[in-house]
Design a protein around this motif. Structure first.
Motif, mmCIF file in Angstrom:
data_model
loop_
_atom_site.group_PDB
_atom_site.id
_atom_site.type_symbol
_atom_site.label_atom_id
_atom_site.label_comp_id
_atom_site.label_asym_id
_atom_site.label_seq_id
_atom_site.Cartn_x
_atom_site.Cartn_y
_atom_site.Cartn_z
ATOM 1 N N GLN A 27 0.833 -1.207 0.000
ATOM 2 C CA GLN A 27 0.000 0.000 0.000
ATOM 3 C C GLN A 27 0.869 1.261 0.000
ATOM 4 N N GLU A 28 1.966 1.248 0.758
ATOM 5 C CA GLU A 28 2.852 2.413 0.793
ATOM 6 C C GLU A 28 3.530 2.633 -0.550
ATOM 7 N N GLN A 29 3.930 1.556 -1.203
ATOM 8 C CA GLN A 29 4.524 1.689 -2.531
ATOM 9 C C GLN A 29 3.514 2.262 -3.526
ATOM 10 N N LYS A 30 2.282 1.834 -3.400
ATOM 11 C CA LYS A 30 1.231 2.345 -4.283
ATOM 12 C C LYS A 30 1.002 3.831 -4.051
ATOM 13 N N GLU A 31 1.004 4.246 -2.787
ATOM 14 C CA GLU A 31 0.812 5.662 -2.472
ATOM 15 C C GLU A 31 1.983 6.507 -2.968
ATOM 16 N N LYS A 32 3.199 5.992 -2.833
ATOM 17 C CA LYS A 32 4.371 6.725 -3.340
ATOM 18 C C LYS A 32 4.284 6.914 -4.847
ATOM 19 N N ARG A 33 3.892 5.847 -5.544
ATOM 20 C CA ARG A 33 3.783 5.924 -6.992
ATOM 21 C C ARG A 33 2.702 6.927 -7.404
ATOM 22 N N ALA A 34 1.574 6.915 -6.681
ATOM 23 C CA ALA A 34 0.491 7.848 -6.991
ATOM 24 C C ALA A 34 0.906 9.288 -6.697
ATOM 25 N N ALA A 35 1.622 9.501 -5.587
ATOM 26 C CA ALA A 35 2.078 10.855 -5.257
ATOM 27 C C ALA A 35 3.078 11.365 -6.289
ATOM 28 N N LEU A 36 3.961 10.465 -6.766
ATOM 29 C CA LEU A 36 4.906 10.854 -7.815
ATOM 30 C C LEU A 36 4.182 11.204 -9.110
#
Length: 370
Positions: free
Chosen positions: A289-298
């Motif tokens: 989930q954290e990786q997904k959020e980082k990708r979305a924020a980028l």
């Protein structure tokens, strides 16, 4: 007879050059065809140079790529049932506005660019239709970017309160407000007599140069959504930094120098992938989930950065020119305008490049077609 011929030739030059003959320096890119006697040939367009042919070819490719890429995104969202939910409805709204920019706005703008002296020869009614669609679609595209940024901000910072039901309502409301505000800005000159887009004498078709409308339209179409996206991304950055700092403080502890630490083997986390009968294992670290959020924020950061770089030169010129009654050289007006249009090409590239689901959907779509 010679005097009469000279006067006729001089009149021909005056008719061909029009108001620009009074200028001491010729406008960039303008070539007047002349006879050996020096008289211009009225009614003939100047020949295109090799550079202009390359520029026109590039613009035609840009129009085609913008239309086809956004159309592909729309077809994918309509055909794949998993995309019939938030945030893909916001992406679909952005793609609709960008498809309309490529289909209705950019081709007529290219026709205007190719005409001698950027003159509009398609009549007053079509000029008003073109200007309305130009302002409507570009404004909607800009506000859709702001809506995507807001949705991502609420997803990251209020993931408990921002439930699926709330998210659906919020996205539907943002889409409705986006198109309503865009329509208001586009139709305001026609509804309230706020300046005139078409000048029959100069054969020009442009957005109303009334100073009050210039402030209203530029603030409503760009500066207000710009403030929203910059504020939102600053909050996303702060939330991500706070979460990362909290994890580091909880994970790192000081140890005495004489204590021997035995390295433990890395454990693996079991991650269940929805809609697939497989189980994936990954080493302990950032959760899925954290990786997904980082990708979305980028993705949101790149989307906002490209949006600012593409549109800020045009809207700075649109706001300053009417207020100071100064004219920007036509070549720079064209560069700033097409740089803004290119944002409709970059939008689908950015939000599909950071979402593997779109790439898989594209592959399956073309595989089924075969």
């Amino acid at each position: 007879m010679e005097a009469a011929n000279l006067s006729v030739a001089a009149a021909g030059v005056t008719l061909t050059l029009g108001p620009e003959a009074c200028s001491s320096s010729p406008s960039p890119g303008r070539v007047v065809e002349s006879t050996p006697g020096g008289a211009a040939l009225p009614g003939r367009e100047p020949p295109l140079s090799v550079f202009m042919v390359l520029v026109v070819t590039l613009l035609v490719l840009l129009i085609a790529a913008t239309f086809l890429w956004n159309l592909l995104v729309l077809v994918t969202i309509l055909r794949v049932r998993a995309f019939h939910r938030v945030p893909h409805n916001l992406v679909a709204s952005t793609a609709v506005s960008d498809v309309l920019v490529a289909a209705l706005v950019m081709p007529l703008s290219l026709v205007s660019e190719l005409s001698d002296g950027r003159r509009w020869r398609l009549g007053r009614s079509l000029c008003h239709v073109w200007i309305c669609f130009d302002v409507l679609c570009c404004t909607a595209s800009i506000w859709n970017v702001a809506a995507i940024a807001l949705d991502r901000y609420w997803t990251i910072t209020r993931h408990l309160q921002y439930t699926l039901r709330t998210r659906r309502r919020a996205s539907a409301l943002m889409i409705a407000l986006t198109w309503a505000l865009s329509a208001l800005i586009a139709l305001a000159p026609l509804l309230f007599g706020w300046g005139e887009a078409y000048d029959a004498g100069l054969q020009r078709c442009q957005v109303s140069q009334e100073p009050s409308y210039a402030v209203f339209s530029t603030c409503g179409a760009f500066y207000l959504p710009l403030s929203v996206v910059l504020f939102v991304y600053w909050k996303i950055y702060k939330a991500a930094k706070f979460r990362f700092g909290r994890r580091c403080r909880g994970a790192v502890l000081p140890l005495p120098a004489n204590v021997q630490v035995k390295e433990a083997p890395q454990e693996a986390e079991m991650v269940f992938m929805a809609r697939r009968p497989t189980v994936a294992f990954q080493e302990r670290g950032d959760s899925w989930q954290e990786q997904k959020e980082k990708r979305a924020a980028l993705m949101v950061g790149i989307l906002i950065g490209v949006f600012v770089l593409c549109w800020i030169p045009f809207f700075l010129a649109e706001l300053i020119s009417p207020l100071c009654a100064c004219n920007l050289p036509p070549i720079w007006k064209s560069v700033f305008l097409w740089l803004g249009y290119s944002n409709s090409f970059f939008n689908p590239l950015i939000y599909t490049a950071f979402n593997k689901n779109y790439n898989n959907a594209f592959k399956s779509l073309f595989t089924k077609q075969r």
